[in-house]
Scaffold this active site. Structure first.
Site, PDB file in Angstrom:
ATOM      1  N   THR A 132     -10.730   6.215  11.543  1.00 53.19           N
ATOM      2  CA  THR A 132     -10.551   5.596  12.861  1.00 53.19           C
ATOM      3  C   THR A 132      -9.884   6.556  13.842  1.00 53.19           C
ATOM      4  O   THR A 132      -9.892   6.323  15.042  1.00 53.19           O
ATOM      5  CB  THR A 132      -9.708   4.310  12.756  1.00 53.19           C
TER       6      THR A 132
ATOM      7  N   ASP B 101      -3.717   4.341  -1.675  1.00 51.65           N
ATOM      8  CA  ASP B 101      -4.584   4.843  -0.594  1.00 51.65           C
ATOM      9  C   ASP B 101      -4.607   6.371  -0.633  1.00 51.65           C
ATOM     10  O   ASP B 101      -3.960   7.030   0.167  1.00 51.65           O
ATOM     11  CB  ASP B 101      -4.037   4.327   0.747  1.00 51.65           C
TER      12      ASP B 101
ATOM     13  N   ASP C  56     -13.745  15.023  -3.271  1.00 50.49           N
ATOM     14  CA  ASP C  56     -13.878  16.319  -3.955  1.00 50.49           C
ATOM     15  C   ASP C  56     -15.188  16.262  -4.739  1.00 50.49           C
ATOM     16  O   ASP C  56     -15.958  15.305  -4.592  1.00 50.49           O
ATOM     17  CB  ASP C  56     -12.656  16.538  -4.871  1.00 50.49           C
TER      18      ASP C  56
ATOM     19  N   ARG D 144       3.408  -0.121  10.859  1.00 42.89           N
ATOM     20  CA  ARG D 144       4.575  -0.106  11.738  1.00 42.89           C
ATOM     21  C   ARG D 144       4.951  -1.450  12.367  1.00 42.89           C
ATOM     22  O   ARG D 144       6.149  -1.689  12.573  1.00 42.89           O
ATOM     23  CB  ARG D 144       4.389   0.988  12.796  1.00 42.89           C
TER      24      ARG D 144
ATOM     25  N   LYS E  52      -7.507   8.276  -0.613  1.00 41.30           N
ATOM     26  CA  LYS E  52      -8.679   8.816   0.108  1.00 41.30           C
ATOM     27  C   LYS E  52      -9.236  10.058  -0.595  1.00 41.30           C
ATOM     28  O   LYS E  52      -9.330  11.144  -0.013  1.00 41.30           O
ATOM     29  CB  LYS E  52      -8.325   9.107   1.574  1.00 41.30           C
TER      30      LYS E  52
ATOM     31  N   LYS F   8       0.847  -1.207   0.000  1.00 39.52           N
ATOM     32  CA  LYS F   8       0.000   0.000   0.000  1.00 39.52           C
ATOM     33  C   LYS F   8       0.873   1.244   0.000  1.00 39.52           C
ATOM     34  O   LYS F   8       1.774   1.385   0.825  1.00 39.52           O
ATOM     35  CB  LYS F   8      -0.902   0.021   1.240  1.00 39.52           C
TER      36      LYS F   8
HETATM   37  O1  C5P Z   1       1.367   1.659  11.194  1.00 29.92           O
HETATM   38  P1  C5P Z   1      -0.055   1.216  11.197  1.00 29.92           P
HETATM   39  O2  C5P Z   1      -0.224  -0.290  11.171  1.00 29.92           O
HETATM   40  O3  C5P Z   1      -0.875   1.875  12.287  1.00 29.92           O
HETATM   41  O4  C5P Z   1      -0.598   1.760   9.788  1.00 29.92           O
HETATM   42  C1  C5P Z   1      -1.957   1.697   9.430  1.00 29.92           C
HETATM   43  C2  C5P Z   1      -2.136   2.136   7.996  1.00 29.92           C
HETATM   44  O5  C5P Z   1      -3.517   2.125   7.701  1.00 29.92           O
HETATM   45  C3  C5P Z   1      -1.636   3.532   7.681  1.00 29.92           C
HETATM   46  O6  C5P Z   1      -1.113   3.502   6.345  1.00 29.92           O
HETATM   47  C4  C5P Z   1      -2.868   4.390   7.725  1.00 29.92           C
HETATM   48  O7  C5P Z   1      -2.801   5.483   6.835  1.00 29.92           O
HETATM   49  C5  C5P Z   1      -3.942   3.410   7.280  1.00 29.92           C
HETATM   50  N1  C5P Z   1      -5.289   3.721   7.775  1.00 29.92           N
HETATM   51  C6  C5P Z   1      -5.622   3.767   9.120  1.00 29.92           C
HETATM   52  N2  C5P Z   1      -6.910   4.066   9.507  1.00 29.92           N
HETATM   53  C7  C5P Z   1      -7.847   4.316   8.587  1.00 29.92           C
HETATM   54  C8  C5P Z   1      -7.527   4.248   7.236  1.00 29.92           C
HETATM   55  C9  C5P Z   1      -6.220   3.933   6.859  1.00 29.92           C
HETATM   56  O8  C5P Z   1      -4.767   3.527   9.986  1.00 29.92           O
HETATM   57  N3  C5P Z   1      -9.091   4.588   8.955  1.00 29.92           N
END
Ligand code: C5P
Length: 236
Positions: free
Chosen positions: A121, A61, A66, A212, A63, A36
């Site tokens: 979230t 991704d 517009d 992460r 998002k 992603k």
């Molecule tokens: O590092 P981590 O596992 O928290 O990353 C979560 C990924 O999911 C990030 O790329 C973040 O932008 C994406 N994301 C999120 N919550 C959302 C939509 C996407 O954490 N509602």
């Protein structure tokens, strides 16, 4: 309906550093189902950057949110990348999602799957109320999910806590792509509402977005392989 993934892990390559993204892509590709790339990377490097990271279709991704004409233009502009998935905000409304779907249709069977983001979230009930939405997050998630699926979205991005609710409401068909995944014992960091990979799959998630816990590990490839193995073996 889409085929369910053999390896449901999506590695989130959250960086605006091209060399770092390339290195992650190289070591992680054998261990995950999809890569992603998000807004930070795309803003810095654009379509050429995506091609420089991988020739395999990615989850873009972006998002998008517009007016319908502008979103349709953005969708058309990224079609040559042949992304597997593309995100847009359900709050953009029915006409915006329809326009995106129509624009994506130009790529035929190869079009990216359109995933609608319902309530971010990162928004607490209080933060959501500040935007003028008086309903609870789950109520608003359901409302936007209904709208998005009726307008032609292929699936939804949702928090682990909403997976079971959305499966109950919409059945097996919509793709549910779930961030906020934390293997047992890993650091939640800024994610407040998390589930283990195993629990998210058991609740009905199709794809797990993991950032992460993989990219922040000393050995990202081993971290990804361990999550994949835990899912294959049924361990939590
Ligand atoms: O590092 P981590 O596992 O928290 O990353 C979560 C990924 O999911 C990030 O790329 C973040 O932008 C994406 N994301 C999120 N919550 C959302 C939509 C996407 O954490 N509602």
């Amino acid at each position: 309906m889409l085929p369910r993934p053999g390896n449901p892990i999506i590695a989130a390559l959250d960086t605006s550093d091209l060399a770092v993204a390339q290195s992650w892509a190289r070591v992680l590709t054998p261990h995950v189902g999809l890569l992603k790339l998000g807004l930070a990377f795309f803003t810095a490097h654009g379509p050429e950057g995506v091609r420089a990271v991988t020739r395999v279709p990615v989850f873009l991704d972006l998002k998008l949110h517009d007016i319908p004409n502008t979103v349709a233009g953005a969708v058309a502009a990224v079609l040559p990348l042949r992304a597997a998935m593309l995100t847009l905000h359900a709050a953009g409304g029915t006409a915006m999602i329809r326009a995106a779907r129509e624009a994506a249709g130009a790529a035929g069977a190869d079009r990216p799957k359109l995933l609608a983001v319902t309530v971010l979230t990162s928004l607490s009930p209080e933060a959501l109320a500040e935007t003028g939405v008086v309903d609870s997050p789950p109520e608003q998630v359901l409302r936007l999910a209904r709208l998005a699926l009726a307008a032609g979205a292929d699936g939804l991005v949702c928090s682990p806590q909403e997976v079971a609710l959305l499966r109950r409401e919409f059945g097996a068909e919509p793709l549910l792509v779930v961030p906020g995944i934390r293997p047992q014992g890993s650091d939640a960091a800024d994610q407040a509402r998390t589930l283990t990979p195993q629990a998210a799959v058991a609740a009905g998630a199709d794809w797990l977005v993991v950032g992460r816990p993989i990219t922040g590990a000393a050995d990202p490839a081993s971290a990804a392989a361990a999550i994949a193995a835990s899912l294959a073996s049924g361990a939590a």
